[in-house]
Design an enzyme around this catalytic site. Structure first.
Site, short mmCIF file in Angstrom:
data_model
loop_
_atom_site.label_atom_id
_atom_site.label_comp_id
_atom_site.label_asym_id
_atom_site.label_seq_id
_atom_site.Cartn_x
_atom_site.Cartn_y
_atom_site.Cartn_z
N GLY B 78 42.37 37.83 44.80
CA GLY B 78 40.97 37.98 44.42
C GLY B 78 40.88 38.98 43.29
O GLY B 78 40.16 39.97 43.38
N GLU B 101 43.06 34.21 41.67
CA GLU B 101 41.59 34.14 41.65
C GLU B 101 41.20 32.68 41.85
O GLU B 101 41.86 31.77 41.36
CB GLU B 101 41.08 34.69 40.31
N ILE B 102 40.11 32.48 42.60
CA ILE B 102 39.73 31.11 42.95
C ILE B 102 38.72 30.53 41.94
O ILE B 102 38.59 29.33 41.82
CB ILE B 102 39.18 31.09 44.40
N ASP B 157 35.02 39.51 49.10
CA ASP B 157 33.69 39.05 49.50
C ASP B 157 33.48 39.42 50.97
O ASP B 157 34.26 39.02 51.82
CB ASP B 157 33.63 37.52 49.31
N THR B 233 39.87 49.01 39.51
CA THR B 233 39.27 47.67 39.60
C THR B 233 37.87 47.69 39.00
O THR B 233 37.20 48.72 39.01
CB THR B 233 39.15 47.21 41.06
N GLU B 235 35.29 46.16 40.09
CA GLU B 235 34.31 46.32 41.15
C GLU B 235 34.26 47.79 41.58
O GLU B 235 33.19 48.34 41.83
CB GLU B 235 34.72 45.42 42.33
#
Lengths: 412, 278
Positions: B78, B101-102, B157, B233, B235
Site C-alpha cells: 500500500g 499499490e492496488i 485503509d 510517508t 500520509e
C-alpha cells in the site's frame, strides 16, 4: 463443487441430489440408512435448501463407531453418530445427532482428530466453505461457541480439503493449493503452483506425492514436501469447445493408481503412477464406461463410482489392479439403487455449479482485450494536461478581471 | 450514448489525436494528474491484474534493470504515492525495495517518480520499483517462502465499519501468509497508523499470532526504518500537518517450532479460539 461420495471402513455415504444415504456393510447384509436433513427451518431465500453440497464418513475402528456428515445448501452441517452395534437396529431414517450452522455453504468436508494431552483423541469435522475459510467443529456437540477458524484464503472459494501427514491441503478457485501445518495451521508449509485455472480436486498419497485436477484440463503430480511439480498431463488439444475438465480424482491406498472423472463425460480414466529414480509419470491404462460419473472413491482396492443415472452407484472390481471392466453388482449398489429409485431422486448432470448464462462459476471472468474494450489508462491521455492548462489560463484571466473590477469599484 | 460509451469514445479520440502521456518517462510527475479515490475494495477487482503462475517465472529485470538477478526483499504494501519506497531506497542501499499499490493511477505516479529520481541521480534509486497488484490475494505468485526481510504497512485503509473488517490488510488469516514470506528469525513486519483503534487491532492480532514477536521500545528505537516509516510517508506528513498522533509497532518473524504457543491438544482445541487467540 460438490463432494458426493465418501467411504470409510464398512460404510459408504452417497449424496443423491437432495437425499443422503449411508450404506453400511454388516456381517451378512447391508443396511441402508437415509440421513435426513435437520428439522430447523432454513432460510427462505435459498432455492433448494436440501441440495447436498458435501458428504463425509469416518469409521473409528477402536470404538466401532461411525460418523457421517452431510452439508447442504441451507448452510447446515449435520452429523450422524452410530455405533456398529446399533446399526442393525436402526430405522431406515436417521435424524442428525449434531447440527452446526455454517457461515457459508461448505463444498468439502473431512473428519480428523487431534490427540489429547492425556489419553485418546478429539474427533473433529473440518468444513471448507465457499468464502475461502476453513472451520473446525466438534462431532459430539452442537454448541455454538465451539468452533475454530483454521485458516482462510482471501476472497476465494475452496473446492477440496484433505488432512494428511500433519498437514492440511486446501484447493481454491485461484490456481492454488495451500499446504498448512496441522493442527498448527498458522504455519504455512507451501503452495502448489502450476495450474492455470481453478483447481477442482486434490488427492494426497504416500511418498509425499499428491495429485491435482484443474479447470485448465490438467492433471498434475506434485511432491508436497518440496512443492515441486513432478509431472503434468493435459488430454485437451486446445479446442475449448470440447474441453474435458477433470473434476474429481481418487487414489488407491498404495498411491500406485489414480482414477479421474471429467465434467459431463461418460467414462472413468485409470492411470498408473510411474516412478523411475527422480522422474515421475502417469500412464493411462484403462477407460471404464459409465453414465455421467459425478463422484469416485476407492473402497479397499475396488472403485466406487457415483453416476447420474440409472443405477447411481457402480462398483468396478479390482481383479488385482487390472480393472478389466467387470461391474460387480454388489449389495451396496443394489440397495442404493433401490433407495434412490423409491424416493424418485433426480441427479444433477454436473458437480460444477454454473450461473444463469451457463458459465462455470469457478471460472474467473477475465476481460479479454478486443473490440469495444478499451483499457482505462488516463495517464496516457495528455489532453488532460492541455485542458488543465487552458483551464488555468481562463482562471487566471477571470481572477485578474475580478481584481480589476473590484479595484475599479473601490476607486468609484 | 451512455456514460461509459462516451468515456470510451473520448479515450479513443485522445489516443488517435496522439497527444501522448501526461508525463514523459524520466520527467517528474505532478501529483494533481494522478489523484485517485482513497478507497478500493481489495476483495473484488481481482480479475484485472497480471501475475505469473509461479514466482520463478516473474521477470524482475524490467523492474530493476541495473541490478543483476534481482529479487525484492523489502515490501512497502500500500505504498500510495511512494514516499517511503523512495526513502527506503537510499536508507537500505543493499536491499531491493518494492512498493505495492492496488490503484492504477497512483502506481503509475510512483513508477514515473522513481524513473525521474533515477534520471536525476544516476546510479541511485536503482533498487526501488513499484508494482500494481492485490497483495491480499496474489502474493504467493510473486514471492517465495522466506524470501522477504521487511514488510511495511503504512497508514492502511482503516475500514472502520465492522462489516468491512475482513478488508483490513492485517488479519489472522493474512498474518499466516506474511509469516510464510518473511525470513524466520530475521524478517520484520512494520505497521503504523494514525487511527488508534486500528493500531490496537494490529497489535492484538500480531501479538496473538504464534509466529510473531513484538519488538521492545528500545529495539524499535535502534531501527532506522522505524524513523523513516514515521516521517517519510506522504500520509505521515499529512498527519503531522494535522497535528494528530501516529501509532506504530514492529514484529519479528520467529523460527517455526520455537514459538511460545501452547501445544494444540484435544483438550484445548476449541477453548483456544481462532489460532489460539482470545
Amino acid at each position: 463443487m460438490k463432494e458426493l461420495i465418501s467411504h470409510s471402513g464398512p460404510c459408504t455415504v452417497v449424496g443423491l441430489n437432495d437425499q443422503a444415504f449411508a450404506a453400511i456393510q454388516l456381517n451378512d447384509k447391508v443396511q441402508v440408512v437415509k440421513l435426513c436433513p435437520p428439522d430447523l427451518e432454513a432460510d427462505k431465500n435459498i432455492a433448494d435448501p436440501n441440495t447436498i453440497q458435501a458428504v463425509a464418513v469416518n469409521y473409528i475402528e477402536k470404538e466401532k463407531k461411525l460418523q457421517c456428515a452431510v452439508s447442504r445448501s441451507s448452510k447446515m452441517l449435520s452429523i450422524f453418530n452410530f455405533t456398529m452395534e446399533d446399526v442393525g437396529k436402526l430405522n431406515s431414517d436417521a435424524k442428525p445427532n449434531v447440527i452446526h450452522k455454517l457461515n457459508k455453504r461448505s463444498a468439502a468436508l473431512t473428519f480428523t482428530s487431534i490427540p489429547n494431552e492425556g489419553d485418546g483423541q478429539l474427533e473433529i469435522i473440518i468444513a471448507a466453505d465457499l468464502a475461502g475459510d476453513v472451520y473446525a467443529f466438534p462431532t459430539d456437540s452442537s454448541s455454538d461457541d465451539k468452533k475454530r477458524l483454521m485458516l482462510g484464503h482471501t476472497a476465494s472459494m475452496l473446492t477440496s480439503i484433505k488432512v494428511h501427514d500433519n498437514k492440511i491441503f486446501t484447493a481454491d478457485r485461484d490456481e492454488k493449493v495451500r499446504i498448512s501445518g496441522f493442527p498448527n495451521t498458522y504455519d504455512i508449509h507451501g503452495f502448489l503452483l502450476g495450474n492455470e485455472e481453478y483447481i477442482t480436486d486434490v488427492e494426497v498419497m504416500q511418498d509425499k506425492l499428491c495429485v491435482t485436477t484443474g479447470g485448465d484440463g490438467s492433471i498434475r503430480l506434485f511432491n508436497y514436501e518440496t512443492c515441486q511439480q513432478l509431472f503434468c498431463m493435459n488430454q485437451n488439444d486446445g479446442d475449448d469447445s470440447k474441453k474435458m475438465i477433470p473434476v474429481r480424482v481418487a487414489a488407491t491406498k498404495d498411491g500406485k493408481m489414480i482414477a479421474v472423472i471429467y465434467n459431463e463425460e461418460n467414462f472413468v480414466d485409470l492411470f498408473h503412477i510411474t516412478s523411475n529414480e527422480d522422474s515421475y509419470g502417469m500412464e493411462k491404462f484403462k477407460s471404464l464406461a459409465c453414465e455421467t460419473p459425478l463422484a469416485i472413491t476407492f473402497a479397499n482396492s475396488d472403485l466406487l463410482v457415483l453416476c447420474k443415472e440409472p443405477s447411481y452407484m457402480i462398483r468396478f472390481t479390482s481383479n488385482d489392479g487390472k480393472f478389466d471392466g467387470t461391474q460387480e453388482s454388489c449389495e451396496i449398489s443394489k440397495k442404493v439403487e433401490k433407495a434412490g429409485g423409491e424416493s424418485g431422486v433426480e441427479m444433477p448432470a454436473t458437480i460444477l455449479e454454473t450461473d444463469s448464462t451457463g458459465e462455470i462459476k469457478l471460472k474467473k471472468n477475465i476481460k479479454e482485450e478486443g473490440e469495444g474494450y478499451v483499457e482505462h489508462k488516463p495517464w496516457l491521455n495528455g489532453e488532460r494536461k492541455l485542458k488543465k492548462k487552458e483551464k488555468d489560463k481562463r482562471r487566471k484571466k477571470r481572477k485578474l478581471e475580478e481584481k480589476i473590477a473590484s479595484a475599479d469599484e473601490a476607486n468609484n | 450514448m451512455t456514460k461509459t460509451e462516451n468515456e470510451k469514445k473520448r479515450l479513443r479520440d485522445a489516443a488517435e489525436s496522439g497527444v501522448g502521456p501526461i508525463t514523459e518517462e524520466g520527467e517528474m510527475p505532478q501529483k494533481k494528474f494522478y489523484r485517485s479515490r482513497a478507497h478500493c475494495n481489495p476483495l473484488s477487482h481481482n480479475n484485472t491484474f497480471d501475475y505469473p503462475i509461479h514466482p520463478a517465472e516473474m521477470d524482475w529485470g524490467t523492474h530493476y534493470p541495473a541490478i543483476e538477478n534481482p529479487k525484492p526483499t523489502v515490501l512497502d504494501i500500500g505504498c500510495g504515492f511512494g514516499g517511503l519506497t523512495i526513502a527506503l531506497a537510499t536508507l537500505l542501499p543493499k536491499h531491493l525495495i518494492l512498493g505495492l499499490e492496488i490503484r492504477a493511477k497512483v502506481t503509475e505516479y510512483v513508477r514515473l517518480r522513481i524513473l525521474a529520481h533515477r534520471k536525476e541521480n544516476p546510479g541511485k534509486y536503482e533498487n526501488a520499483s513499484v508494482l500494481r497488484s492485490n497483495t491480499m490475494k496474489l502474493m504467493p505468485h510473486f514471492f517465495e517462502k522466506g524470501s522477504l526481510e521487511k514488510i511495511f504497512f503504512c497508514f492502511p485503509d482503516p475500514h472502520f465499519k465492522k462489516k468491512n473488517h475482513p478488508r483490513r490488510i492485517i488479519s489472522d488469516r493474512l498474518l499466516s501468509e506474511y509469516a510464510y514470506f518473511l525470513k524466520p528469525g530475521q524478517g520484520k513486519l512494520y505497521c503504523i497508523t494514525d487511527v488508534e483503534d486500528l493500531h490496537n487491532w494490529h497489535v492484538k492480532h500480531c501479538r496473538a499470532h504464534p509466529l510473531f514477536r513484538e519488538l521492545s521500545k528500545d529495539e524499535m528505537d535502534k531501527d532506522s526504518c522505524v524513523k523513516a516509516m514515521y516521517s517519510e510517508t506522504e500520509e505521515g506528513k499529512k498527519v503531522e500537518r494535522a497535528g494528530t498522533n501516529k501509532y506504530y509497532a514492529v514484529f519479528e518473524r520467529i523460527e517455526s517450532g520455537t514459538e511460545d504457543a501452547k501445544k494444540i491438544t484435544g483438550e484445548n482445541f476449541f477453548s483456544q479460539g481462532q489460532f489460539g487467540i482470545e
